[in-house]
Design an enzyme around this catalytic site. Structure first.
Site, short mmCIF file in Angstrom:
data_model
loop_
_atom_site.label_atom_id
_atom_site.label_comp_id
_atom_site.label_asym_id
_atom_site.label_seq_id
_atom_site.Cartn_x
_atom_site.Cartn_y
_atom_site.Cartn_z
CB SER A 176 -0.92 0.01 1.22
OG SER A 176 -1.81 -1.08 1.20
CD GLU A 177 2.33 3.76 3.78
OE1 GLU A 177 2.85 4.72 3.16
OE2 GLU A 177 1.45 3.92 4.64
CB SER A 178 6.83 1.74 -1.06
OG SER A 178 7.07 0.38 -0.69
#
Length: 209
Positions: free
Chosen positions: A106-108
């Site tokens: 989700s983040e990177s």
């Protein structure tokens, strides 16, 4: 370079200046009380923490992952690349490895050099103050970044009595935002969208790893 650079407006300029100053320029940064990220090629004071000994190659926005969560979104190659490290760190800090995978995706999207416009960096998009809190010397080192993110998630789970949704919300918006919202998911559009996305990825990973 003796003055800090505000990431929100000048990050591309920071890359150019740091690169021209040295082929291997150190990059330091911190986020101030207003939420602004600052960078410098020197550790100007105790607020600055080392981000990397080379200038980041990639800049992505915090909301880079915009596709709907599904099994097709899980990059098998990257999962295999980092799964051994994730499993080892998850075991050490008693964190579900599926949760680490879900947050990283989700983040990177498994990009270890990702940097958001707000100053979050690395696989788990650690903010400078979070990196400093968990003694992450190089946020672009996958092992250090995952370790710092795992420790933060562990502490959030403890704070919110293992409530997964509040933990994920706090990872995105900060624990204080969740507490000030009455121990509920903060009414921020990004956080409201972030929580179900991570939860969907988490369920997908539970079936695959």
């Amino acid at each position: 370079m003796t003055k800090f650079l505000k990431l929100s407006k000048l990050f591309p300029l920071a890359i150019v200046l740091a690169t021209s100053a040295s082929a291997r320029a150190d990059l330091y940064g911190y986020v101030d009380e207003t939420g602004r990220a600052h960078f410098s090629t020197q550790k100007l004071d105790e607020r600055y923490t080392l981000f990397k000994r080379t200038v980041p190659k990639t800049v992505v926005k915090k909301d880079a992952v915009t596709v709907a969560p599904s099994a097709d979104n899980i990059p098998t190659k990257q999962v295999k690349l980092y799964n051994k490290q994730i499993q080892k760190i998850a075991k050490k800090y008693q964190i579900d490895p599926a949760l680490l995978h879900a947050v990283i995706l989700s983040e990177s999207q498994y990009n270890p050099e990702a940097v958001s416009q707000r100053g979050a960096a690395g696989l788990m998009q650690l903010m400078p103050d979070t990196a400093l809190r968990y003694k992450v010397a190089d946020v672009f080192d996958p092992t250090q970044n995952i370790r710092g993110g795992a420790q933060y998630l562990r502490d959030l789970l403890r704070l919110f009595n293992n409530n997964m949704e509040l933990t994920i919300a706090a990872y995105n918006a900060g624990e204080n935002a969740v507490i000030k919202s009455g121990w509920r998911i903060p009414p921020y559009a990004e956080t409201i969208a972030y929580v179900p996305k991570v939860m969907a990825f988490y369920r997908q990973y539970l079936e695959r790893i």
